[in-house]
Structure formats: structure tokens, C-alpha cells
Design a protein around this motif. Structure first.
Motif, PDB file in Angstrom:
ATOM      1  N   SER A  69       0.878  -1.015  -0.074  1.00  0.00           N
ATOM      2  CA  SER A  69       0.060  -0.058  -0.057  1.00  0.00           C
ATOM      3  C   SER A  69       0.883   1.060  -0.062  1.00  0.00           C
ATOM      4  CB  SER A  69      -0.835   0.080   1.040  1.00  0.00           C
ATOM      5  OG  SER A  69      -1.433   1.354   1.515  1.00  0.00           O
ATOM      6  N   LEU A  70       0.641   2.126  -0.972  1.00  0.00           N
ATOM      7  CA  LEU A  70       1.629   3.296  -1.299  1.00  0.00           C
ATOM      8  C   LEU A  70       1.158   4.054   0.228  1.00  0.00           C
ATOM      9  CD1 LEU A  70       1.723   3.840  -5.010  1.00  0.00           C
ATOM     10  CD2 LEU A  70       3.321   2.655  -3.446  1.00  0.00           C
ATOM     11  N   GLU A  71      -0.148   4.168   0.627  1.00  0.00           N
ATOM     12  CA  GLU A  71      -0.652   4.942   1.334  1.00  0.00           C
ATOM     13  C   GLU A  71       0.139   4.451   3.042  1.00  0.00           C
ATOM     14  OE1 GLU A  71      -2.555   3.566  -0.670  1.00  0.00           O
ATOM     15  OE2 GLU A  71      -3.296   4.992  -1.576  1.00  0.00           O
ATOM     16  N   ALA A  72       0.110   3.359   2.784  1.00  0.00           N
ATOM     17  CA  ALA A  72       0.941   2.875   4.210  1.00  0.00           C
ATOM     18  C   ALA A  72       2.448   3.333   4.197  1.00  0.00           C
ATOM     19  CB  ALA A  72       0.848   1.254   4.342  1.00  0.00           C
ATOM     20  N   LEU A  73       3.078   3.106   2.973  1.00  0.00           N
ATOM     21  CA  LEU A  73       4.189   3.566   3.230  1.00  0.00           C
ATOM     22  C   LEU A  73       4.476   5.092   3.283  1.00  0.00           C
ATOM     23  CD1 LEU A  73       7.490   3.312   2.219  1.00  0.00           C
ATOM     24  CD2 LEU A  73       6.660   3.641  -0.306  1.00  0.00           C
TER      25      LEU A  73
END
Length: 378
Positions: A132-136
């Protein structure tokens, strides 16, 4: 013609292999590459060191045109080069690394950090999905102590292809170092290092460039590598000192190099160029993988990874649910017909893997599918 392409052994004299290696490396090589192994070389000789320098230049040219990168070669398996890069790049203090993991090779980077006493945070997701790019973004926003981010491009646990372009954009927006393990993708999938702005990218001689095992290589950003003197936790795996020796010694390695492997790799680079470069090789690999999946699905097999995430490097298939299925028997029957495949590596499902890289062509996949059909016994 480049110096390294002057093969003095007639490739037609090289015997055929008894089978194709349908694996992510070591993989099947051409007679041309294997012929290059049949001459001895002196590590101190200028002729050999010129080949080393040419390899370094050609590797950089495959991924960068800016002049910002340099190639450092390192003895050993690909993991040796990953360890060399990680433990040379990160300083002894204030060196926390975030490792993105969705398979065994991301986990191996975290294990390297643990052995080297480098503080490590992992972002773990299921092996059959990607990050997940949001998690990164959230992790980087909320933990300023993170100094670097490491990611595997093609995670050969499953064959999944992780989105390194999008990951790099986020990492660099936060001014972090970026480590890209491109072990199974470099040379087979086009990578623009200048656009990624990666600090180091790592691969190996026995992957998509189609050489034989024996050394790996690191493409370091020169400005980053210049700050790494004294960081290494190992004498043998000090990438900075290896670089300094190669630069100042005109291609000399600090310790004994795998001369035959190096010369074969030089020939493999020429072979890649003759094929049409990375774009042409990618097209062949993708055709191989498409034909494989279409044929296997027609025989009733199901892919583990969804097509949108699948690389052209290696494909995982669910094992048949029949009680009579046994991987070792299936493997032996295929090997007897001239094909070697890989056992599964996904932790929570029964599976097996088939690689589509190396000196393998669409007609080989057609022959494989016939062999699979004949080997089915459940």
C-alpha cells in the motif's frame, strides 16, 4: 566489436544441455556463453581487467545515461551483493532501514540488517499482493528516524512485480535512501535508474543477463557511494573499498575474482545487445510467460498471483488438489522430458513455480506444455 565479444572457442563444439532450467536463476545459458568459460585468465592481466571495466560501463549504460552511477562487482551469490550494498550504504549510527516485504527475498534483506545490527522496521504484506503506497507514506511521515527504504522489484517467492517507480517517488519525496533489489529483473525489464533516483540497485550474473553464477553487482549513485567509506561491517563485502580498487586499479578486484564467470558474463552482455537489448529480451520473456499461462490454464492449472501483478520472470501455480498429486513425482517426470521447474515458496499454499527467463524461447514453452500434459497423473 567490444573486446569482450571476441569469443575464441567455437560455440558449436559445446554439447547440448540435458534439460532446460525453468527457474529464476541459475538458468539455461547459450552455447555462446558457455564457450566463453573455456579459457583461463590472470586476475592481474590488463586484458582481463579491461573486460571488467567494459562490463562495469555496459551495466551502467543499461539503466542510466546521466553519468551519475557506477558499477561495483562483488564475488559470490546475489545475496552477497545485497549484503554488501546494505551494510556499506548504511552508517554505523542513525541508520534505520525500512524493508518492504512480501516474500522471502524482502525478508532476507531484513535478516541481513539484523545480522549487521542495523535497526530495521518491516512493512509486511501478504505474499500474493503488493504494498500500500498510503501505508508507506504513513510510515515515512511518522518515523523520521528511517534513513533508508529497501524493496525487491521482482519477488521470486511468487513472481510478483512490485511498483518500484511509485515507491521511489514517495521515498525520494521524503529524502530517504533507496535500495532496490533487482536481482531477478535487471536486464529483463527496463529500469530507468535516473528516474528512480535509487541510491543502489543490486543484481547478479546468473539472472536476466543470462550469465552463470559467481558474482553480483551493485549500481551505486556516485555521490552516495562517496559518503560510504568506513561504513562496512565486513572486510570482504566492503563495497566502497571494492569500488576504490576497481577505479584506481583499472578493473582490479581486491581479492581473487571468478575470472571464468566474469568472461562468460561479458559474452552474455554482448548476446543481450545482439538480441536487441532489454526491450527485446523483455518482449521474449513476456511472450514466454503468456504462452505458459495460457497453456497451463488450458490444462486446468490456476495462477497464484493475479495477472495485473505478475512479472514475466517466474509464475506460481497452485498444486492440483488431487490426492494422487506429488510434486517430486511431477518434477521427476518433467525432468525426464528435459525440463526442470521449481518447488513453491508461498508459505500458506501448496504451489510450484515455472520460470520463463534464460535462453528459453516460445517453442520451448510449447514443448514444455506438451510434457506437462503427458506428466499429469491425477
Amino acid at each position: 566489436m567490444p573486446h569482450s565479444c571476441l569469443n575464441t572457442i567455437d560455440p558449436t563444439l559445446i554439447p547440448d544441455n540435458p534439460y532446460l532450467l525453468l527457474t529464476p536463476g541459475p538458468l539455461s545459458t547459450s552455447k555462446r556463453v558457455r564457450a566463453a568459460l573455456l579459457k583461463d585468465w590472470c586476475t592481474w592481466d590488463k586484458e582481463y581487467n579491461d573486460v571488467v571495466q567494459e562490463i562495469r560501463s555496459r551495466l551502467v549504460a543499461l539503466a542510466s545515461k546521466s553519468g551519475a552511477y557506477t558499477a561495483v562487482l562483488m564475488q559470490g551469490s546475489g545475496t552477497f551483493s545485497v549484503e554488501s550494498a546494505v551494510t556499506t550504504l548504511l552508517p554505523p549510527i542513525d541508520a534505520k532501514v525500512l524493508v518492504l516485504t512480501n516474500g522471502a527475498y524482502g525478508e532476507r534483506i531484513a535478516q541481513i540488517a539484523s545480522y549487521a545490527k542495523i535497526p530495521c522496521l518491516t512493512c509486511n504484506v501478504e505474499e500474493t499482493t503488493t504494498f500500500s503506497l498510503e501505508a508507506l507514506e504513513h510510515l515515512l511521515c511518522n518515523d523520521p528516524s528511517i534513513r533508508a527504504v529497501a524493496v525487491v522489484h521482482c519477488e521470486t517467492t511468487t513472481g510478483i512485480l512490485n511498483p518500484i517507480v511509485e515507491i521511489a517517488r514517495i521515498v525520494k519525496a521524503h529524502h530517504k535512501l533507496l535500495i532496490v533489489d533487482a536481482m531477478s529483473s535487471f536486464g529483463g525489464i527496463e529500469i530507468d535508474l535516473d528516474a528512480l533516483d535509487a541510491d543502489v540497485l543490486i543484481s547478479s550474473s546468473n539472472k536476466c543477463i543470462q550469465g552463470v553464477p559467481g558474482f553480483g553487482f551493485m549500481l551505486f549513485k556516485k555521490t552516495t557511494l562517496a559518503t560510504c567509506q568506513g561504513n562496512a561491517r565486513s572486510l570482504s563485502l566492503d563495497a566502497y573499498e571494492q569500488y576504490a580498487t576497481m577505479e584506481n586499479g583499472g578493473g582490479k578486484w581486491r581479492f581473487t575474482s571468478p575470472t571464468h564467470v566474469v568472461r562468460a558474463f561479458a559474452e552474455a552482455l554482448c548476446e543481450l545487445e545482439d538480441e536487441g537489448g532489454v526491450a527485446a529480451r523483455y518482449a521474449r520473456y513476456r511472450t514466454n510467460q503468456r504462452l505458459l499461462v495460457e497453456g497451463m490454464e488450458a490444462l486446468g492449472f490456476e495462477c497464484v498471483v493475479e495477472k495485473a501483478l505478475q512479472s514475466p520472470i517466474i509464475t506460481s501455480f497452485y498444486s492440483p488438489k488431487s490426492a494422487s498429486y506429488d510434486f517430486q513425482t511431477f518434477y521427476a517426470r518433467l525432468k525426464a522430458k528435459g525440463f526442470v521447474i521449481y518447488p513453491g515458496k508461498v508459505s500458506h499454499v501448496e504451489s510450484f513455480r515455472i520460470g520463463t527467463i534464460g535462453h528459453v524461447f516460445p517453442e520451448d514453452i510449447t514443448r514444455l506444455l506438451k510434457a506437462v500434459q503427458e506428466a499429469i497423473f491425477w
